[in-house]
Design a protein around this motif. Structure first.
Motif, PDB file in Angstrom:
ATOM      1  N   TYR A  43     -70.967  72.285  63.758  1.00  0.00           N
ATOM      2  CA  TYR A  43     -69.534  71.985  63.846  1.00  0.00           C
ATOM      3  C   TYR A  43     -69.250  70.656  63.129  1.00  0.00           C
ATOM      4  O   TYR A  43     -68.277  70.538  62.382  1.00  0.00           O
ATOM      5  N   GLY A  44     -70.106  69.666  63.347  1.00  0.00           N
ATOM      6  CA  GLY A  44     -69.954  68.379  62.670  1.00  0.00           C
ATOM      7  C   GLY A  44     -70.014  68.521  61.161  1.00  0.00           C
ATOM      8  O   GLY A  44     -69.284  67.850  60.422  1.00  0.00           O
ATOM      9  N   TYR A  45     -70.886  69.396  60.689  1.00  0.00           N
ATOM     10  CA  TYR A  45     -70.978  69.670  59.252  1.00  0.00           C
ATOM     11  C   TYR A  45     -69.650  70.220  58.741  1.00  0.00           C
ATOM     12  O   TYR A  45     -69.108  69.739  57.744  1.00  0.00           O
ATOM     13  N   PHE A  46     -69.093  71.214  59.450  1.00  0.00           N
ATOM     14  CA  PHE A  46     -67.841  71.831  59.004  1.00  0.00           C
ATOM     15  C   PHE A  46     -66.659  70.868  59.102  1.00  0.00           C
ATOM     16  O   PHE A  46     -65.875  70.760  58.166  1.00  0.00           O
ATOM     17  N   ILE A  47     -66.550  70.175  60.205  1.00  0.00           N
ATOM     18  CA  ILE A  47     -65.410  69.266  60.370  1.00  0.00           C
ATOM     19  C   ILE A  47     -65.522  68.104  59.378  1.00  0.00           C
ATOM     20  O   ILE A  47     -64.515  67.608  58.868  1.00  0.00           O
ATOM     21  N   GLY A  48     -66.731  67.704  59.059  1.00  0.00           N
ATOM     22  CA  GLY A  48     -66.925  66.653  58.065  1.00  0.00           C
ATOM     23  C   GLY A  48     -66.519  67.086  56.671  1.00  0.00           C
ATOM     24  O   GLY A  48     -66.105  66.284  55.853  1.00  0.00           O
ATOM     25  N   LYS A  49     -66.653  68.353  56.397  1.00  0.00           N
ATOM     26  CA  LYS A  49     -66.300  68.872  55.072  1.00  0.00           C
ATOM     27  C   LYS A  49     -64.809  69.150  54.935  1.00  0.00           C
ATOM     28  O   LYS A  49     -64.232  68.917  53.887  1.00  0.00           O
ATOM     29  N   ILE A  50     -64.187  69.703  55.979  1.00  0.00           N
ATOM     30  CA  ILE A  50     -62.807  70.162  55.816  1.00  0.00           C
ATOM     31  C   ILE A  50     -61.772  69.423  56.659  1.00  0.00           C
ATOM     32  O   ILE A  50     -60.585  69.594  56.437  1.00  0.00           O
ATOM     33  N   LYS A  51     -62.218  68.636  57.632  1.00  0.00           N
ATOM     34  CA  LYS A  51     -61.305  67.804  58.446  1.00  0.00           C
ATOM     35  C   LYS A  51     -60.190  68.616  59.096  1.00  0.00           C
ATOM     36  O   LYS A  51     -59.062  68.163  59.204  1.00  0.00           O
ATOM     37  N   ASN A  52     -60.504  69.838  59.507  1.00  0.00           N
ATOM     38  CA  ASN A  52     -59.492  70.707  60.100  1.00  0.00           C
ATOM     39  C   ASN A  52     -60.150  71.467  61.255  1.00  0.00           C
ATOM     40  O   ASN A  52     -60.976  72.353  61.016  1.00  0.00           O
ATOM     41  N   SER A  53     -59.783  71.116  62.482  1.00  0.00           N
ATOM     42  CA  SER A  53     -60.459  71.661  63.659  1.00  0.00           C
ATOM     43  C   SER A  53     -60.354  73.187  63.795  1.00  0.00           C
ATOM     44  O   SER A  53     -61.365  73.845  64.056  1.00  0.00           O
ATOM     45  N   PRO A  54     -59.160  73.785  63.632  1.00  0.00           N
ATOM     46  CA  PRO A  54     -59.106  75.255  63.751  1.00  0.00           C
ATOM     47  C   PRO A  54     -59.977  75.964  62.705  1.00  0.00           C
ATOM     48  O   PRO A  54     -60.655  76.940  63.024  1.00  0.00           O
ATOM     49  N   ASP A  55     -59.984  75.452  61.479  1.00  0.00           N
ATOM     50  CA  ASP A  55     -60.827  76.058  60.450  1.00  0.00           C
ATOM     51  C   ASP A  55     -62.303  75.824  60.747  1.00  0.00           C
ATOM     52  O   ASP A  55     -63.140  76.705  60.531  1.00  0.00           O
ATOM     53  N   ALA A  56     -62.648  74.643  61.257  1.00  0.00           N
ATOM     54  CA  ALA A  56     -64.046  74.362  61.616  1.00  0.00           C
ATOM     55  C   ALA A  56     -64.503  75.294  62.730  1.00  0.00           C
ATOM     56  O   ALA A  56     -65.638  75.774  62.715  1.00  0.00           O
ATOM     57  N   ASP A  57     -63.618  75.561  63.696  1.00  0.00           N
ATOM     58  CA  ASP A  57     -63.943  76.518  64.768  1.00  0.00           C
ATOM     59  C   ASP A  57     -64.211  77.904  64.190  1.00  0.00           C
ATOM     60  O   ASP A  57     -65.164  78.580  64.577  1.00  0.00           O
ATOM     61  N   GLU A  58     -63.358  78.321  63.270  1.00  0.00           N
ATOM     62  CA  GLU A  58     -63.540  79.631  62.636  1.00  0.00           C
ATOM     63  C   GLU A  58     -64.847  79.691  61.854  1.00  0.00           C
ATOM     64  O   GLU A  58     -65.583  80.682  61.928  1.00  0.00           O
ATOM     65  N   LEU A  59     -65.133  78.635  61.123  1.00  0.00           N
ATOM     66  CA  LEU A  59     -66.380  78.588  60.354  1.00  0.00           C
ATOM     67  C   LEU A  59     -67.596  78.634  61.278  1.00  0.00           C
ATOM     68  O   LEU A  59     -68.591  79.284  60.972  1.00  0.00           O
ATOM     69  N   GLN A  60     -67.489  77.955  62.407  1.00  0.00           N
ATOM     70  CA  GLN A  60     -68.577  77.966  63.392  1.00  0.00           C
ATOM     71  C   GLN A  60     -68.846  79.403  63.873  1.00  0.00           C
ATOM     72  O   GLN A  60     -69.992  79.837  63.945  1.00  0.00           O
ATOM     73  N   GLN A  61     -67.787  80.115  64.173  1.00  0.00           N
ATOM     74  CA  GLN A  61     -67.935  81.511  64.604  1.00  0.00           C
ATOM     75  C   GLN A  61     -68.535  82.363  63.491  1.00  0.00           C
ATOM     76  O   GLN A  61     -69.438  83.168  63.726  1.00  0.00           O
ATOM     77  N   LEU A  62     -68.035  82.173  62.278  1.00  0.00           N
ATOM     78  CA  LEU A  62     -68.561  82.939  61.147  1.00  0.00           C
ATOM     79  C   LEU A  62     -70.039  82.637  60.915  1.00  0.00           C
ATOM     80  O   LEU A  62     -70.818  83.541  60.609  1.00  0.00           O
ATOM     81  N   LEU A  63     -70.417  81.386  61.072  1.00  0.00           N
ATOM     82  CA  LEU A  63     -71.816  80.998  60.883  1.00  0.00           C
ATOM     83  C   LEU A  63     -72.727  81.746  61.854  1.00  0.00           C
ATOM     84  O   LEU A  63     -73.717  82.344  61.450  1.00  0.00           O
ATOM     85  N   PHE A  64     -72.383  81.731  63.137  1.00  0.00           N
ATOM     86  CA  PHE A  64     -73.272  82.352  64.109  1.00  0.00           C
ATOM     87  C   PHE A  64     -73.223  83.873  64.038  1.00  0.00           C
ATOM     88  O   PHE A  64     -74.220  84.538  64.336  1.00  0.00           O
ATOM     89  N   LEU A  65     -72.108  84.429  63.583  1.00  0.00           N
ATOM     90  CA  LEU A  65     -72.075  85.877  63.321  1.00  0.00           C
ATOM     91  C   LEU A  65     -72.984  86.223  62.144  1.00  0.00           C
ATOM     92  O   LEU A  65     -73.721  87.207  62.180  1.00  0.00           O
ATOM     93  N   LYS A  66     -72.925  85.406  61.110  1.00  0.00           N
ATOM     94  CA  LYS A  66     -73.779  85.630  59.938  1.00  0.00           C
ATOM     95  C   LYS A  66     -75.250  85.444  60.305  1.00  0.00           C
ATOM     96  O   LYS A  66     -76.106  86.200  59.852  1.00  0.00           O
ATOM     97  N   MET A  67     -75.528  84.451  61.146  1.00  0.00           N
ATOM     98  CA  MET A  67     -76.897  84.253  61.602  1.00  0.00           C
ATOM     99  C   MET A  67     -77.378  85.494  62.353  1.00  0.00           C
ATOM    100  O   MET A  67     -78.497  85.950  62.150  1.00  0.00           O
TER     101      MET A  67
END
Length: 145
Positions: A43-67
């Motif tokens: 989550y820190g990686y995503f929020i550090g890259k895009i500075k947008n909490s809702p998008d970071a949350d979505e990316l987090q979900q996508l990451l673990f689904l992809k995993m």
């Protein structure tokens, strides 16, 4: 109940590579431990890259689904964390391309990440020197790759 508690304690002590192997073979408890270990960092990686909490949350979900969908591809000879962050980077790039959003932020801890991957301080300084010679547009293109 005592046996279950002992198994859970045993999982806590296992390496991430062992947990991923267990997860790939059907242990959802192993996934829970992996998620606990890495969710804040990813989550820190995503929020550090895009500075947008809702998008970071979505990316987090996508990451673990992809995993989850790629769990059969994991090879124990590789470090789990590097494997996970390669997926995270791919998820981020796909997300940015799909949503056509431009996030012009500095990459978080790129030096630290490169040192973690085994690069020497001299190699990192050489790379920084070469990057400084590029135009801003060229550096942004490289960051998105």
């Amino acid at each position: 109940m005592l046996l279950l508690d002992k198994n859970i304690a045993n999982l806590k002590e296992r390496s991430s590579e062992d947990l991923m192997e267990l997860y790939a073979n059907g242990s959802y408890e192993a996934f829970e431990f992996l998620f606990q270990r890495y969710s804040k960092r990813t989550y820190g990686y995503f929020i550090g890259k895009i500075k947008n909490s809702p998008d970071a949350d979505e990316l987090q979900q996508l990451l673990f689904l992809k995993m989850h969908s790629s769990k059969h591809l994991f090879q124990k000879k590789y470090k789990f964390e590097q494997w996970l962050f390669v997926i995270a980077r791919t998820v981020l790039i796909d997300f940015l391309r799909k949503n056509k959003k431009i996030y012009l932020t500095e990459s978080i801890d790129e030096k630290e990440y490169m040192l973690f991957q085994g690069s020497s301080a001299d190699e990192i300084n050489d790379i920084e020197t070469h990057l400084e010679s590029l135009s801003l547009k060229e550096r942004e293109i490289l960051k998105l790759r």
